[in-house]
Enzyme design. Structure first.
Site, PDB file in Angstrom:
ATOM      1  N   TYR A  59       0.862  -1.128  -0.101  1.00  0.00           N
ATOM      2  CA  TYR A  59      -0.187  -0.009  -0.089  1.00  0.00           C
ATOM      3  C   TYR A  59       0.945   1.288  -0.048  1.00  0.00           C
ATOM      4  CZ  TYR A  59      -4.113  -2.597   0.117  1.00  0.00           C
ATOM      5  OH  TYR A  59      -5.173  -3.544  -0.174  1.00  0.00           O
ATOM      6  N   ARG A  62       1.367   1.904  -3.526  1.00  0.00           N
ATOM      7  CA  ARG A  62      -0.003   2.380  -4.135  1.00  0.00           C
ATOM      8  C   ARG A  62      -0.196   3.954  -3.852  1.00  0.00           C
ATOM      9  NH1 ARG A  62       0.725  -1.999  -5.304  1.00  0.00           N
ATOM     10  NH2 ARG A  62       1.454  -0.657  -7.304  1.00  0.00           N
ATOM     11  N   ASN A  93     -12.434   3.015  -5.937  1.00  0.00           N
ATOM     12  CA  ASN A  93     -11.179   3.606  -5.955  1.00  0.00           C
ATOM     13  C   ASN A  93     -10.590   4.146  -4.670  1.00  0.00           C
ATOM     14  OD1 ASN A  93     -11.143   2.622  -8.434  1.00  0.00           O
ATOM     15  ND2 ASN A  93     -11.289   4.440  -9.416  1.00  0.00           N
ATOM     16  N   ASP A  95      -8.105   6.115  -4.538  1.00  0.00           N
ATOM     17  CA  ASP A  95      -7.129   7.468  -4.816  1.00  0.00           C
ATOM     18  C   ASP A  95      -8.014   8.579  -4.819  1.00  0.00           C
ATOM     19  OD1 ASP A  95      -8.722   8.001  -7.465  1.00  0.00           O
ATOM     20  OD2 ASP A  95      -7.631   6.270  -8.273  1.00  0.00           O
ATOM     21  N   HIS A 110     -14.237   1.707  -0.525  1.00  0.00           N
ATOM     22  CA  HIS A 110     -13.297   0.741  -0.167  1.00  0.00           C
ATOM     23  C   HIS A 110     -12.067   1.502   0.514  1.00  0.00           C
ATOM     24  CE1 HIS A 110     -14.283  -2.504  -3.365  1.00  0.00           C
ATOM     25  NE2 HIS A 110     -15.277  -2.382  -2.483  1.00  0.00           N
TER      26      HIS A 110
HETATM   27  P1  OAD Z   1     -10.803  -4.167 -12.193  1.00  0.00           P
HETATM   28  O1  OAD Z   1      -9.695  -4.496 -12.387  1.00  0.00           O
HETATM   29  O2  OAD Z   1     -11.748  -5.513 -11.572  1.00  0.00           O
HETATM   30  O3  OAD Z   1     -11.887  -3.893 -13.497  1.00  0.00           O
HETATM   31  C1  OAD Z   1     -11.378  -2.940 -14.135  1.00  0.00           C
HETATM   32  C2  OAD Z   1     -12.401  -2.444 -15.351  1.00  0.00           C
HETATM   33  O4  OAD Z   1     -12.030  -1.314 -15.984  1.00  0.00           O
HETATM   34  C3  OAD Z   1     -12.403  -3.717 -16.504  1.00  0.00           C
HETATM   35  O5  OAD Z   1     -13.399  -4.063 -16.815  1.00  0.00           O
HETATM   36  C4  OAD Z   1     -11.546  -2.941 -17.780  1.00  0.00           C
HETATM   37  O6  OAD Z   1     -12.116  -3.308 -18.688  1.00  0.00           O
HETATM   38  C5  OAD Z   1     -11.962  -1.291 -17.608  1.00  0.00           C
HETATM   39  N1  OAD Z   1     -10.930  -0.512 -18.004  1.00  0.00           N
HETATM   40  C6  OAD Z   1      -9.343  -0.607 -17.992  1.00  0.00           C
HETATM   41  N2  OAD Z   1      -9.045   0.554 -18.515  1.00  0.00           N
HETATM   42  C7  OAD Z   1     -10.235   1.221 -18.736  1.00  0.00           C
HETATM   43  C8  OAD Z   1     -10.157   2.708 -19.396  1.00  0.00           C
HETATM   44  N3  OAD Z   1      -8.952   3.231 -19.803  1.00  0.00           N
HETATM   45  N4  OAD Z   1     -11.353   3.376 -19.454  1.00  0.00           N
HETATM   46  C9  OAD Z   1     -12.572   2.658 -19.239  1.00  0.00           C
HETATM   47  N5  OAD Z   1     -12.513   1.039 -18.667  1.00  0.00           N
HETATM   48  C10 OAD Z   1     -11.168   0.519 -18.437  1.00  0.00           C
HETATM   49  O7  OAD Z   1     -11.133  -3.004 -11.226  1.00  0.00           O
HETATM   50  P2  OAD Z   1     -12.461  -2.745 -10.151  1.00  0.00           P
HETATM   51  O8  OAD Z   1     -13.758  -3.226 -10.755  1.00  0.00           O
HETATM   52  O9  OAD Z   1     -12.222  -1.423  -9.822  1.00  0.00           O
HETATM   53  O10 OAD Z   1     -11.039  -3.802  -4.086  1.00  0.00           O
HETATM   54  O11 OAD Z   1     -11.936  -3.762  -8.857  1.00  0.00           O
HETATM   55  C11 OAD Z   1     -13.061  -3.625  -7.923  1.00  0.00           C
HETATM   56  C12 OAD Z   1     -12.161  -3.911  -6.586  1.00  0.00           C
HETATM   57  O12 OAD Z   1     -11.342  -5.279  -6.639  1.00  0.00           O
HETATM   58  C13 OAD Z   1     -11.353  -2.810  -6.240  1.00  0.00           C
HETATM   59  O13 OAD Z   1     -11.868  -1.740  -5.624  1.00  0.00           O
HETATM   60  C14 OAD Z   1     -10.200  -3.709  -5.266  1.00  0.00           C
HETATM   61  C15 OAD Z   1      -9.954  -4.796  -6.245  1.00  0.00           C
HETATM   62  O14 OAD Z   1      -9.830  -5.922  -5.441  1.00  0.00           O
HETATM   63  C16 OAD Z   1     -10.217  -3.969  -3.000  1.00  0.00           C
HETATM   64  O15 OAD Z   1      -8.923  -4.204  -2.913  1.00  0.00           O
HETATM   65  C17 OAD Z   1     -11.161  -4.277  -1.705  1.00  0.00           C
END
Ligand code: OAD
Length: 240
Positions: A59, A62, A93, A95, A110
């Site tokens: 972290y 990060r 997110n 950030d 989160h």
């Molecule tokens: P993911 O990494 O699971 O998903 C990211 C999504 O963003 C994917 O569907 C990509 O296709 C899309 N993506 C990538 N680049 C992009 C761009 N430039 N524009 C638009 N879309 C884009 O991330 P999250 O869904 O945020 O939690 O993950 C959810 C949680 O899982 C996070 O908050 C974190 C993680 O484990 C914890 O750590 C508790």
């Protein structure tokens, strides 16, 4: 009881994809963090119990990256909607790029990298900006400081509040999330039947019912979408 839908309210649910073009890695894409790290080891209470120094190191990196990052055109487009709408950003997110882009009402489901907290029940938070947390650094109650992040197995913050914002929104915009982590992903099911629902992402595994899919990068798709919604709202008000 479901809240009434407010015609000028937008609920925006974001994930790591909205910050990808600011240089912050996502989790599950091919270069995602969970391809290089085990979430069990760095993002769980058990990982913290067994190897706290490794969790802090993960972290700290990060936090360093997030502190140096700047909002992109996607964050800015979301913030621009506040010119005509009541906007609530509900983000997974950790950030602060939505806030730095100018969004006024941001709910962090989160947690936030820029804060540390003790490990007792009191959960007092300390603002640390981009600074690292080290082993032996204690909260005033004498417990080791840890990141103010919700780990797997821990309770998501402000979830009820987030549900009611989504249910009361006339437009629900989902950006850059794989919708694979619950309960955050279940927020899409709270959207009203008559709400306009849009999902912006590079890909989608299962499009939630009623959502229109706009495939593309957030920084490219969102400015045009925000401009259209602002113009639609201007016309709606002029005709009212
Ligand atoms: P993911 O990494 O699971 O998903 C990211 C999504 O963003 C994917 O569907 C990509 O296709 C899309 N993506 C990538 N680049 C992009 C761009 N430039 N524009 C638009 N879309 C884009 O991330 P999250 O869904 O945020 O939690 O993950 C959810 C949680 O899982 C996070 O908050 C974190 C993680 O484990 C914890 O750590 C508790």
């Amino acid at each position: 009881m479901k809240p009434d839908i407010q015609p000028n309210k937008i609920a925006v649910l974001t994930g790591a994809g909205v910050s990808a073009e600011s240089g912050l890695p996502t989790f599950r894409d091919s270069h995602g963090l969970w391809n290089s790290y085990s979430w069990e080891q760095v993002a769980s209470p058990e990982g913290w119990r067994v190897r706290p120094a490794a969790v802090l190191e993960f972290y700290n990196e990060r936090r360093r990256q997030a502190w140096l990052a700047s909002p992109n055109a996607g964050h800015e487009a979301i913030a621009s909607l506040e010119a005509a709408f009541e906007v609530v950003v509900i983000t997974q997110n950790v950030d602060e790029l939505h806030e730095r882009a100018g969004s006024k009402h941001v709910i962090h489901l989160h947690g936030e990298l820029a804060y540390a907290r003790g490990t007792s029940e009191a959960r007092k938070r300390y603002r640390i900006d981009g600074e690292p947390i080290t082993m032996g650094q204690l909260c005033e109650d004498g417990t080791q400081l840890r990141p103010d992040i919700v780990w797997f197995g821990e309770e998501v913050q402000f979830f009820e509040e987030a549900c009611s914002h989504v249910a009361g929104a006339a437009r629900v915009l989902v950006v850059g999330t794989s919708l694979s982590v619950f309960p955050a992903a279940s927020l899409v099911t709270m959207a009203g039947a008559r709400a306009q629902k849009v999902l912006v992402s590079l890909e989608v595994e299962r499009l939630p019912p009623g959502f229109e899919f706009l495939r593309g990068r957030a920084a490219e798709v969102l400015p045009a979408l925000a401009a259209k919604w602002l113009e639609d709202e201007r016309v709606r008000i002029a005709q009212a």
